[in-house]
Design a protein around this motif. Structure first.
Motif, PDB file in Angstrom:
ATOM      1  N   GLU A  79       0.820  -1.209   0.000  1.00  0.00           N
ATOM      2  CA  GLU A  79       0.000   0.000   0.000  1.00  0.00           C
ATOM      3  C   GLU A  79       0.858   1.265   0.000  1.00  0.00           C
ATOM      4  N   GLU A  80       1.890   1.297   0.840  1.00  0.00           N
ATOM      5  CA  GLU A  80       2.718   2.505   0.912  1.00  0.00           C
ATOM      6  C   GLU A  80       3.548   2.668  -0.361  1.00  0.00           C
ATOM      7  N   GLY A  81       3.964   1.556  -0.953  1.00  0.00           N
ATOM      8  CA  GLY A  81       4.744   1.638  -2.178  1.00  0.00           C
ATOM      9  C   GLY A  81       3.991   2.290  -3.317  1.00  0.00           C
ATOM     10  N   ARG A  82       2.682   2.109  -3.344  1.00  0.00           N
ATOM     11  CA  ARG A  82       1.878   2.731  -4.396  1.00  0.00           C
ATOM     12  C   ARG A  82       1.990   4.255  -4.362  1.00  0.00           C
ATOM     13  N   LYS A  83       2.179   4.807  -3.173  1.00  0.00           N
ATOM     14  CA  LYS A  83       2.239   6.268  -3.034  1.00  0.00           C
ATOM     15  C   LYS A  83       3.467   6.859  -3.715  1.00  0.00           C
ATOM     16  N   ILE A  84       4.498   6.039  -3.911  1.00  0.00           N
ATOM     17  CA  ILE A  84       5.724   6.529  -4.544  1.00  0.00           C
ATOM     18  C   ILE A  84       5.999   5.789  -5.855  1.00  0.00           C
ATOM     19  N   GLY A  85       5.009   5.036  -6.320  1.00  0.00           N
ATOM     20  CA  GLY A  85       5.149   4.314  -7.579  1.00  0.00           C
ATOM     21  C   GLY A  85       6.173   3.208  -7.542  1.00  0.00           C
ATOM     22  N   ALA A  86       6.298   2.536  -6.393  1.00  0.00           N
ATOM     23  CA  ALA A  86       7.310   1.494  -6.244  1.00  0.00           C
ATOM     24  C   ALA A  86       6.680   0.175  -5.830  1.00  0.00           C
ATOM     25  N   LYS A  87       7.178  -0.919  -6.393  1.00  0.00           N
ATOM     26  CA  LYS A  87       6.800  -2.252  -5.951  1.00  0.00           C
ATOM     27  C   LYS A  87       7.870  -2.732  -4.980  1.00  0.00           C
ATOM     28  N   ILE A  88       7.489  -2.884  -3.734  1.00  0.00           N
ATOM     29  CA  ILE A  88       8.455  -3.213  -2.688  1.00  0.00           C
ATOM     30  C   ILE A  88       8.265  -4.656  -2.244  1.00  0.00           C
ATOM     31  N   GLN A  89       9.293  -5.449  -2.394  1.00  0.00           N
ATOM     32  CA  GLN A  89       9.254  -6.850  -2.008  1.00  0.00           C
ATOM     33  C   GLN A  89       9.654  -7.001  -0.539  1.00  0.00           C
ATOM     34  N   VAL A  90       8.924  -7.836   0.175  1.00  0.00           N
ATOM     35  CA  VAL A  90       9.216  -8.083   1.588  1.00  0.00           C
ATOM     36  C   VAL A  90       9.495  -9.570   1.771  1.00  0.00           C
ATOM     37  N   PRO A  91      10.694  -9.948   2.180  1.00  0.00           N
ATOM     38  CA  PRO A  91      11.009 -11.365   2.385  1.00  0.00           C
ATOM     39  C   PRO A  91      10.397 -11.882   3.686  1.00  0.00           C
ATOM     40  N   LEU A  92      10.392 -13.174   3.837  1.00  0.00           N
ATOM     41  CA  LEU A  92       9.925 -13.781   5.075  1.00  0.00           C
ATOM     42  C   LEU A  92      10.735 -13.246   6.243  1.00  0.00           C
ATOM     43  N   VAL A  93      10.052 -12.914   7.334  1.00  0.00           N
ATOM     44  CA  VAL A  93      10.750 -12.402   8.512  1.00  0.00           C
ATOM     45  C   VAL A  93      11.830 -13.390   8.943  1.00  0.00           C
ATOM     46  N   ASP A  94      12.990 -12.871   9.345  1.00  0.00           N
ATOM     47  CA  ASP A  94      14.154 -13.728   9.586  1.00  0.00           C
ATOM     48  C   ASP A  94      14.279 -14.213  11.025  1.00  0.00           C
ATOM     49  N   ARG A  95      13.181 -14.236  11.777  1.00  0.00           N
ATOM     50  CA  ARG A  95      13.199 -14.792  13.130  1.00  0.00           C
ATOM     51  C   ARG A  95      12.143 -15.901  13.215  1.00  0.00           C
ATOM     52  N   THR A  96      12.357 -16.832  14.134  1.00  0.00           N
ATOM     53  CA  THR A  96      11.373 -17.881  14.360  1.00  0.00           C
ATOM     54  C   THR A  96      10.246 -17.321  15.227  1.00  0.00           C
ATOM     55  N   GLU A  97       9.154 -18.081  15.301  1.00  0.00           N
ATOM     56  CA  GLU A  97       8.049 -17.650  16.151  1.00  0.00           C
ATOM     57  C   GLU A  97       8.493 -17.538  17.610  1.00  0.00           C
ATOM     58  N   GLU A  98       9.354 -18.454  18.036  1.00  0.00           N
ATOM     59  CA  GLU A  98       9.857 -18.418  19.414  1.00  0.00           C
ATOM     60  C   GLU A  98      10.718 -17.180  19.649  1.00  0.00           C
ATOM     61  N   GLU A  99      11.533 -16.825  18.664  1.00  0.00           N
ATOM     62  CA  GLU A  99      12.369 -15.633  18.794  1.00  0.00           C
ATOM     63  C   GLU A  99      11.524 -14.369  18.819  1.00  0.00           C
TER      64      GLU A  99
END
Length: 263
Positions: free
Chosen positions: A85-105
């Motif tokens: 949603e925020e990327g649309r405001k600046i005309g950018a497609k922003i990729q978000v990778p899987l969070v790098d912590r476990t559920e326990e962390e």
């Protein structure tokens, strides 16, 4: 596009949290109104790609984030929705990778008063911070303008764990106090870009910005060599200054840190 189609597409894209939220909406419609599916808002006239009404997937995920355990899937899905949603405001497609912590962390970090944020490299640097100013125009500060003079140090973009408290942690500390504390914790000082993203996320999830009544030193951002400090007004305005002496220890001034995944 219908709700059923949106659910299928989000599953295909790996946005499981969004797909699950839509599935819940469909089930509630069926249980309460005996409606199997509904159409989402159509595109504008003349084939315009801009919808007549914006469908906020962030809003669909927020209730789950605010009431349920923060799984890797949920945290990642919410941040994917935010930057879509925020990327649309600046005309950018922003990729978000899987969070790098476990559920326990993630759970352990939250018990320590911390939360996960994702800062895209596209908006993380001194040269691109003005894009955050376009996304969040209420800030209206020189540090989020083009050709600003506030630098960043250390790791700029990616997944970070940061303090989730609205008021500044580590009050009545000097710069050296904060450096020693963060080093002992395996953390680094926050940069201004991390601070902005974290504050806007806190506003989204709790209704409050960082430091509405306090101030935070940000050890990883500087102006002409001086460490900056910052706060937010309740109206969303951002204040950034650098006139503290490194040895100043004041009642309402603290400092914020950020952590990265340890190898």
């Amino acid at each position: 596009m219908s709700l059923r189609h949106a659910e299928r597409e989000f599953n295909r894209m790996g946005l499981k949290g969004l797909a699950r939220a839509i599935s819940g909406i469909r089930q509630e419609l069926k249980d309460r109104k005996n409606i199997e599916d509904i159409a989402l808002p159509e595109l504008g006239k003349n084939g315009s790609k801009k919808p007549k009404e914006a469908v906020s997937y962030v809003s669909a995920l927020l209730p789950e984030y605010q009431t349920k355990p923060h799984t890797r899937e949920l945290v990642t899905s919410l941040w994917k929705a935010i930057w879509m949603e925020e990327g649309r405001k600046i005309g950018a497609k922003i990729q978000v990778p899987l969070v790098d912590r476990t559920e326990e962390e993630i759970k352990e970090l939250e018990e320590q008063g911390r939360m996960m944020i994702y800062v895209p490299q596209k908006v993380a640097t001194q040269g691109t911070r003005h894009l955050l100013g376009r996304i969040f125009p209420k800030m209206q500060n020189h540090s989020v303008k083009k050709d600003n003079s506030v630098t960043n140090e250390g790791v700029e973009g990616g997944w970070f764990d940061i303090e989730s408290s609205p008021d500044s942690p580590n009050l009545k500390t000097t710069e050296d106090d904060l450096r020693e504390l963060f080093k002992s914790q395996g953390k680094q000082g926050q940069s201004l870009s991390q601070y902005i993203v974290g504050s806007q996320f806190l506003k989204l999830t709790t209704g409050h910005y960082f430091d509405e009544i306090t101030y935070s030193r940000l050890l990883d951002s500087r102006y002409v060599g001086y460490v900056v400090y910052a706060d937010f007004g309740r109206d969303g305005s951002l204040f950034v200054d650098w006139d503290l002496d490194p040895s100043d220890r004041l009642d309402r001034w603290g400092g914020r840190s950020s952590g990265v995944k340890k190898a």
